[in-house]
Design an enzyme around this catalytic site. Structure first.
Site, PDB file in Angstrom:
ATOM      1  N   ASP A   1      -2.695  -3.400 -18.430  1.00  0.00           N
ATOM      2  CA  ASP A   1      -1.954  -2.133 -18.454  1.00  0.00           C
ATOM      3  C   ASP A   1      -0.687  -2.175 -19.303  1.00  0.00           C
ATOM      4  OD1 ASP A   1      -3.137  -2.045 -15.227  1.00  0.00           O
ATOM      5  OD2 ASP A   1      -3.572  -0.461 -16.670  1.00  0.00           O
TER       6      ASP A   1
ATOM      7  N   HIS B   1      -1.322 -10.441 -11.843  1.00  0.00           N
ATOM      8  CA  HIS B   1      -2.752 -10.180 -11.638  1.00  0.00           C
ATOM      9  C   HIS B   1      -3.255 -11.080 -10.521  1.00  0.00           C
ATOM     10  CE1 HIS B   1      -6.994  -9.497 -12.535  1.00  0.00           C
ATOM     11  NE2 HIS B   1      -6.581  -8.446 -13.229  1.00  0.00           N
TER      12      HIS B   1
HETATM   13  C1  SDX Z   1      -5.376  -3.881 -12.879  1.00  0.00           C
HETATM   14  O1  SDX Z   1      -8.291  -6.774 -10.168  1.00  0.00           O
HETATM   15  C2  SDX Z   1      -8.424  -6.433 -11.409  1.00  0.00           C
HETATM   16  O2  SDX Z   1      -9.176  -6.996 -12.172  1.00  0.00           O
HETATM   17  C3  SDX Z   1      -7.582  -5.229 -11.807  1.00  0.00           C
HETATM   18  C4  SDX Z   1      -7.626  -4.877 -13.306  1.00  0.00           C
HETATM   19  C5  SDX Z   1      -9.000  -4.354 -13.737  1.00  0.00           C
HETATM   20  O3  SDX Z   1      -9.324  -4.448 -14.922  1.00  0.00           O
HETATM   21  O4  SDX Z   1      -9.685  -3.737 -12.859  1.00  0.00           O
HETATM   22  O5  SDX Z   1      -7.310  -6.019 -14.070  1.00  0.00           O
HETATM   23  C6  SDX Z   1      -6.643  -3.760 -13.624  1.00  0.00           C
HETATM   24  O6  SDX Z   1      -5.268  -3.329 -11.815  1.00  0.00           O
HETATM   25  C7  SDX Z   1      -4.297  -4.749 -13.425  1.00  0.00           C
HETATM   26  C8  SDX Z   1      -3.045  -4.855 -12.486  1.00  0.00           C
HETATM   27  C9  SDX Z   1      -2.196  -3.614 -12.686  1.00  0.00           C
HETATM   28  N1  SDX Z   1      -1.114  -3.590 -11.650  1.00  0.00           N
HETATM   29  C10 SDX Z   1       0.150  -3.804 -12.033  1.00  0.00           C
HETATM   30  O7  SDX Z   1       0.513  -4.096 -13.154  1.00  0.00           O
HETATM   31  C11 SDX Z   1       1.154  -3.611 -10.907  1.00  0.00           C
HETATM   32  C12 SDX Z   1       2.153  -4.769 -10.892  1.00  0.00           C
HETATM   33  N2  SDX Z   1       1.474  -5.965 -10.487  1.00  0.00           N
HETATM   34  C13 SDX Z   1       1.546  -6.390  -9.129  1.00  0.00           C
HETATM   35  O8  SDX Z   1       1.626  -5.390  -8.183  1.00  0.00           O
HETATM   36  C14 SDX Z   1       0.618  -7.564  -8.800  1.00  0.00           C
HETATM   37  O9  SDX Z   1       0.759  -8.486  -9.797  1.00  0.00           O
HETATM   38  C15 SDX Z   1      -0.841  -7.295  -8.562  1.00  0.00           C
HETATM   39  C16 SDX Z   1      -1.063  -6.221  -7.556  1.00  0.00           C
HETATM   40  C17 SDX Z   1      -1.502  -6.907  -9.831  1.00  0.00           C
HETATM   41  C18 SDX Z   1      -1.469  -8.578  -8.034  1.00  0.00           C
HETATM   42  O10 SDX Z   1      -0.811  -8.840  -6.865  1.00  0.00           O
HETATM   43  P1  SDX Z   1      -1.157 -10.039  -5.852  1.00  0.00           P
HETATM   44  O11 SDX Z   1      -2.226 -10.908  -6.386  1.00  0.00           O
HETATM   45  O12 SDX Z   1      -1.372  -9.437  -4.526  1.00  0.00           O
HETATM   46  O13 SDX Z   1       0.179 -10.886  -5.934  1.00  0.00           O
HETATM   47  P2  SDX Z   1       1.457 -10.646  -5.035  1.00  0.00           P
HETATM   48  O14 SDX Z   1       1.852  -9.193  -5.031  1.00  0.00           O
HETATM   49  O15 SDX Z   1       1.223 -11.331  -3.746  1.00  0.00           O
HETATM   50  O16 SDX Z   1       2.587 -11.418  -5.872  1.00  0.00           O
HETATM   51  C19 SDX Z   1       2.659 -12.850  -5.834  1.00  0.00           C
HETATM   52  C20 SDX Z   1       4.087 -13.172  -6.254  1.00  0.00           C
HETATM   53  C21 SDX Z   1       5.134 -12.400  -5.430  1.00  0.00           C
HETATM   54  O17 SDX Z   1       6.323 -13.186  -5.457  1.00  0.00           O
HETATM   55  P3  SDX Z   1       6.663 -14.071  -4.129  1.00  0.00           P
HETATM   56  O18 SDX Z   1       6.749 -13.103  -2.971  1.00  0.00           O
HETATM   57  O19 SDX Z   1       5.528 -15.069  -4.023  1.00  0.00           O
HETATM   58  O20 SDX Z   1       7.994 -14.695  -4.508  1.00  0.00           O
HETATM   59  O21 SDX Z   1       4.300 -12.732  -7.620  1.00  0.00           O
HETATM   60  C22 SDX Z   1       5.280 -11.702  -7.637  1.00  0.00           C
HETATM   61  C23 SDX Z   1       5.379 -11.157  -6.231  1.00  0.00           C
HETATM   62  O22 SDX Z   1       6.651 -10.599  -6.010  1.00  0.00           O
HETATM   63  N3  SDX Z   1       4.790 -10.655  -8.552  1.00  0.00           N
HETATM   64  C24 SDX Z   1       5.550  -9.931  -9.364  1.00  0.00           C
HETATM   65  C25 SDX Z   1       4.679  -9.072 -10.032  1.00  0.00           C
HETATM   66  N4  SDX Z   1       3.424  -9.275  -9.621  1.00  0.00           N
HETATM   67  C26 SDX Z   1       3.501 -10.264  -8.696  1.00  0.00           C
HETATM   68  N5  SDX Z   1       6.899  -9.932  -9.566  1.00  0.00           N
HETATM   69  C27 SDX Z   1       7.350  -9.046 -10.476  1.00  0.00           C
HETATM   70  N6  SDX Z   1       6.572  -8.164 -11.179  1.00  0.00           N
HETATM   71  C28 SDX Z   1       5.249  -8.156 -10.969  1.00  0.00           C
HETATM   72  N7  SDX Z   1       4.475  -7.291 -11.643  1.00  0.00           N
END
Ligand code: SDX
Length: 377
Positions: free
Chosen positions: A313, A259
């Site tokens: 989710d 998140h």
């Molecule tokens: C919702 O914003 C809100 O409030 C949204 C929400 C709402 O109520 O409206 O809460 C609802 O959208 C919840 C999120 C649902 N999405 C997912 O579950 C999809 C999977 N999650 C990711 O795509 C990610 O965690 C995000 C998009 C939710 C947040 O991404 P960020 O803040 O842009 O973080 P990032 O992608 O830059 O990741 C930072 C690090 C990375 O590793 P490094 O490159 O630093 O080594 O964390 C890792 C990422 O690879 N990472 C994950 C991960 N999420 C982040 N690794 C594995 N699995 C994951 N799910």
């Protein structure tokens, strides 16, 4: 000198009195009330009233709001005709986005965006949204849509229109808890989209259409469907370890985790986990819940230190599945609930508007000569 914040990370772009999120400690409040208390004691109707009016309703206020919402459950014959023309293979989120946009044709004054008009449009759309989704799902199955029952609450009525029978109190309550926990969440991407559109003094239909379009993305509300697809891909609990480790090894995102704001477990995930566990037991889906728990354990071990925990989710997928919803209806469920939050933000934006217009840092070349087309390579 302005600084570039990719994805607007860490940028405060609005003020709100609706949701407060403590990402470090995993706390969410709606108008100061903890989400756990609302999930355990409130209803979706009461929660929307709270978000829009910044206070809990008296009994008389709640009765009046509920009555007003129920007056907007019905959809017009023209909309039903449109739904019948939609290809049966259409994705329900594309259908919902299109139909919310089409509702503007049946509004005598679709562009009115004073606060009072915006609120009227909001309750009109919120009331009809479940009927739109249920009608499309029945028509694509070759069934006739079922007219809403104004004796039923928001959640009970949706499940009734979808399945053709009154839901059990347990299922209706479980669905209502999903609606409560998804209603609002600060300036998430789809809420920001709604605020950006209404900030041009465009209309509520355009703003909500934009929000639905944003929500369907797999990085946002579309993740709940991604979680279900993942759970279906993993044959058994013995295959979970390898599946998750392979995903992490290839830097793939595990849907339902991580998140932008929470660096602890999303409090909504806690509420939905309890619901998922109970419903999985009641409906013989324990294997699904056990797989989810195993994924959570492995993710805590492997990436917990990076602040990657279950978000809203992750357990909503199992909950919706146990309620009997088809996978491609999961994100429309999120949208039905978030229409409450989006509308509240539209009203807040209109009450204290300033056009959103950030800047882009130009990183190309300057003073490039114009070359006649015949001289170009
Ligand atoms: C919702 O914003 C809100 O409030 C949204 C929400 C709402 O109520 O409206 O809460 C609802 O959208 C919840 C999120 C649902 N999405 C997912 O579950 C999809 C999977 N999650 C990711 O795509 C990610 O965690 C995000 C998009 C939710 C947040 O991404 P960020 O803040 O842009 O973080 P990032 O992608 O830059 O990741 C930072 C690090 C990375 O590793 P490094 O490159 O630093 O080594 O964390 C890792 C990422 O690879 N990472 C994950 C991960 N999420 C982040 N690794 C594995 N699995 C994951 N799910």
């Amino acid at each position: 000198m302005s600084t570039y914040a990719k994805g607007l990370e860490g940028v405060v772009a609005a003020e709100t009195q609706m949701s407060w999120i403590d990402g470090v400690n995993g706390v969410l409040e709606y108008v100061g009330i903890n989400i756990d208390a609302l999930a355990q004691n409130s209803t979706f109707e009461e929660t929307v009233y709270l978000l829009w009016n910044k206070k809990l309703p008296t009994r008389a206020e709640l009765d009046a709001f509920t009555k007003e919402l129920r007056q907007h459950y019905s959809i017009s014959a023209g909309i039903v005709e449109s739904i019948r023309k939609i290809p049966k293979t259409a994705e329900p989120m594309h259908v919902l986005r299109t139909l919310i946009s089409e509702l503007a044709f049946y509004d005598a004054d679709p562009n009115a965006n004073d606060v009072a008009s915006a609120r009227k449009k909001a309750i009109n759309i919120l009331g009809q949204a479940p009927t739109l989704v249920a009608a499309y799902d029945r028509i694509r199955r070759g069934l006739d849509p079922i007219a809403p029952n104004t004796e039923f609450g928001f959640s009970q009525n949706f499940l009734y229109m979808l399945n053709g029978e009154k839901p059990t109190d347990t299922m209706a309550r479980a669905f209502d808890i999903c609606m409560i926990t998804h209603a609002d969440h600060g300036l998430n991407n789809s809420t920001f989209a709604a605020r950006v559109v209404i900030s041009t003094l465009s209309d509520v239909y355009s703003a909500l259409t934009a929000a639905v379009g944003s929500l369907r993305g797999p990085l946002h509300g579309g993740a709940n469907e991604g979680v279900m697809k993942m759970l279906n891909e993993i044959p058994s609990i013995d295959d979970v370890e390898k599946y998750v480790m392979d995903k992490l090894a290839t830097k793939s995102k595990i849907m339902g985790f991580g998140h932008r704001v929470y660096k602890a477990k999303d409090p909504r995930a806690n509420e939905l986990q309890k619901l998922a566990q109970q419903l999985a037991k009641d409906t013989g889906n324990e294997a699904l819940f056990e797989k989810s728990k195993k994924i959570e354990e492995i993710m805590a071990r492997e990436v917990g230190a990076k602040g990657i925990y279950p978000n809203v989710d992750f357990y909503s997928a199992t909950t919706y599945h146990c309620i009997g919803l088809k996978l491609d209806l999961f994100t429309p469920m999120f949208a039905m609930s978030r229409l409450g939050g989006w509308s509240g933000h539209i009203i807040e934006q209109l009450s204290d508007n300033r056009l959103f217009r950030p800047k882009a840092e130009f990183v190309g070349e300057h003073n490039v000569p114009y070359v006649a087309i015949n001289d170009r390579k």
